[in-house]
Design a protein around this motif. Structure first.
Motif, PDB file in Angstrom:
ATOM      1  N   ALA A 275     -31.731  -6.955 -20.986  1.00 12.46           N
ATOM      2  CA  ALA A 275     -31.379  -6.322 -19.710  1.00 12.46           C
ATOM      3  C   ALA A 275     -31.697  -7.318 -18.618  1.00 12.46           C
ATOM      4  O   ALA A 275     -32.715  -7.659 -18.789  1.00 12.46           O
ATOM      5  CB  ALA A 275     -32.358  -4.982 -19.705  1.00 12.46           C
ATOM      6  N   CYS A 279     -26.930  -6.302 -13.924  1.00 16.88           N
ATOM      7  CA  CYS A 279     -25.996  -5.891 -14.850  1.00 16.88           C
ATOM      8  C   CYS A 279     -26.463  -5.002 -16.132  1.00 16.88           C
ATOM      9  O   CYS A 279     -27.825  -4.687 -16.135  1.00 16.88           O
ATOM     10  CB  CYS A 279     -25.504  -7.300 -15.646  1.00 16.88           C
ATOM     11  N   ARG A 280     -25.766  -3.986 -16.544  1.00 22.94           N
ATOM     12  CA  ARG A 280     -26.223  -2.817 -17.586  1.00 22.94           C
ATOM     13  C   ARG A 280     -26.074  -3.375 -19.043  1.00 22.94           C
ATOM     14  O   ARG A 280     -24.875  -3.883 -19.139  1.00 22.94           O
ATOM     15  CB  ARG A 280     -25.719  -1.779 -17.371  1.00 22.94           C
ATOM     16  N   ARG A 282     -25.765  -2.265 -22.785  1.00 23.74           N
ATOM     17  CA  ARG A 282     -25.183  -0.824 -23.312  1.00 23.74           C
ATOM     18  C   ARG A 282     -25.513  -0.953 -24.781  1.00 23.74           C
ATOM     19  O   ARG A 282     -25.495  -2.181 -25.639  1.00 23.74           O
ATOM     20  CB  ARG A 282     -23.870  -0.430 -23.092  1.00 23.74           C
ATOM     21  N   GLU A 299     -26.561   7.251 -26.395  1.00 20.46           N
ATOM     22  CA  GLU A 299     -25.751   6.449 -25.765  1.00 20.46           C
ATOM     23  C   GLU A 299     -26.872   5.641 -24.594  1.00 20.46           C
ATOM     24  O   GLU A 299     -27.159   6.437 -23.808  1.00 20.46           O
ATOM     25  CB  GLU A 299     -24.362   6.604 -25.176  1.00 20.46           C
ATOM     26  N   TYR A 301     -28.192   2.678 -21.556  1.00 22.38           N
ATOM     27  CA  TYR A 301     -27.865   1.463 -20.574  1.00 22.38           C
ATOM     28  C   TYR A 301     -29.174   0.992 -20.094  1.00 22.38           C
ATOM     29  O   TYR A 301     -29.912   1.807 -19.557  1.00 22.38           O
ATOM     30  CB  TYR A 301     -26.977   1.909 -19.626  1.00 22.38           C
ATOM     31  N   THR A 303     -31.268  -1.864 -17.541  1.00 22.76           N
ATOM     32  CA  THR A 303     -31.156  -2.910 -16.548  1.00 22.76           C
ATOM     33  C   THR A 303     -32.413  -3.111 -16.085  1.00 22.76           C
ATOM     34  O   THR A 303     -33.506  -2.152 -16.068  1.00 22.76           O
ATOM     35  CB  THR A 303     -30.363  -2.476 -15.414  1.00 22.76           C
ATOM     36  N   TRP A 315     -34.171   2.376 -18.257  1.00 24.65           N
ATOM     37  CA  TRP A 315     -33.211   3.220 -19.341  1.00 24.65           C
ATOM     38  C   TRP A 315     -32.674   4.462 -19.001  1.00 24.65           C
ATOM     39  O   TRP A 315     -33.360   5.233 -18.613  1.00 24.65           O
ATOM     40  CB  TRP A 315     -34.014   3.555 -20.904  1.00 24.65           C
TER      41      TRP A 315
END
Length: 346
Positions: A275, A279-280, A282, A299, A301, A303, A315
């Motif tokens: 992370a 930008c993320r 995944r 799911e 993501y 950063t 998160w």
């Protein structure tokens, strides 16, 4: 000793008739003048130092300006002192703070561009001493007309940030009867300190507004959001995350996400390392909620963000278990249809 030697000063410069009449004639008098000058300089520096300390007392701009005006009133022994700030939308000066006589009547007073001495200072960006206010065509007499206050002499200086005038400080009727260039210089320095206070307050309010917007989006988000420190401990989480984890908030704060979600430590640390700001990262996690048997697919993501002045990991998760099940059903149905089309008699 010759007559010529007797007519020399201690610094070996000759006396003249003018110096004998108009200048200190002894070293003691000269030293006394120097000491008085130093005392005056120390007093000025002490005044500015005490005024600058007010900037750290609070981030409430009105409170800071009130305290600064009290300093101006007490130092210069003026009858009144005030601060007017420029309202950019209406382009008018609004008196936000006033101390001394008629202060309640002054607060809230609005001046049009160029109106009054303060309006002229705001428009030109120049400081001014007005020795006889009622004889100056720029003077706006509404406060004098409505109260028993009488303005004799004024000092007005602009408050500026990066060359742009944002307000004006006024000091009125000093006990000495007049303002001198030293007073103008000192009040100009005070105006610079006021500008710092106003800018700090504006920056703080901007940060607070951003934080409030973030908190609103954070709490109202339909997706679970968890904020972690770089060690994976939970700093904050929204209602959806609490609902997903199905545990009280106080039990979750301070716990590491690996224990709470039963994640592999190495996988979790890899996610944190991947992370990065802007930008993320995944990833999909398989997790069995407390009290359930079947695994859920999350799911996620991740950063890296600045959270309250420190680095943290945000998160944003989404339970896609039902979506995957629907996609699987659609895929199975598609295969079935294709099979039936290929084998119509089967």
């Amino acid at each position: 000793m010759t007559d010529e030697q007797m007519m020399m000063k201690s610094d070996n410069t000759p006396f003249t008739n003018e110096s004998l009449v108009n200048s200190p004639t002894t070293d003691n008098e000269f030293l006394h003048a120097q000491i008085n000058a130093l005392k005056k300089q120390v007093r000025e520096l002490s005044f500015l130092h005490e005024t600058s300390r007010l900037l750290t007392s609070t981030l409430d701009v009105d409170s800071v300006l009130q305290a600064i005006m009290n300093q101006v009133r007490d130092y210069f022994l003026v009858e009144a002192a005030s601060v007017a700030l420029l309202d950019e939308r209406s382009e008018t000066l609004i008196f936000r703070v006033a101390v001394g006589k008629a202060s309640q009547e002054v607060i809230g007073l609005r001046l049009l561009p160029g109106q009054g001495v303060a309006g002229w200072v705001a428009q030109t960006g120049r400081a001014i001493i007005v020795p006889t206010a009622h004889e100056d065509e720029r003077f706006y007499s509404v406060i004098d007309d409505q109260t028993d206050f009488y303005t004799h002499t004024m000092l007005a200086v602009p408050i500026q940030i990066e060359g742009r005038t944002i307000g004006v400080i006024e000091a009125i009727n000093p006990a000495s009867g007049e303002f001198d260039p030293t007073a103008q210089r000192l009040v100009t320095a005070v105006a610079d300190l006021a500008a710092v206070a106003i800018r700090n307050a504006a920056l703080y309010e901007r940060v607070r507004q951003t934080e409030r917007q973030y908190e609103s989006l954070f709490n109202e988000s339909a997706d679970p959001i968890i904020v972690l420190d770089l060690e994976g401990r939970i700093i904050n989480l929204n209602r959806q995350a609490i609902q997903l984890l199905n545990r009280p908030r106080m039990e979750l704060i301070g716990n590491d996400i690996y224990t709470v979600m039963g994640l592999d430590l190495e996988v979790g640390q890899q996610i944190i390392e991947q992370a990065q700001p802007g930008c993320r990262f995944r990833a999909k996690l398989h997790w069995t909620p407390p009290g359930e048997v079947e695994s859920h697919t999350i799911e996620m993501y991740a950063t890296r963000i600045n959270y309250g002045g420190r680095e943290a990991i945000q998160w944003v998760g989404r339970d896609i278990t039902e979506r995957i099940a629907l996609e699987q059903m659609r895929e199975d149905l598609t295969h079935m249809i294709i099979h039936d089309l290929r084998n119509p008699l089967g």
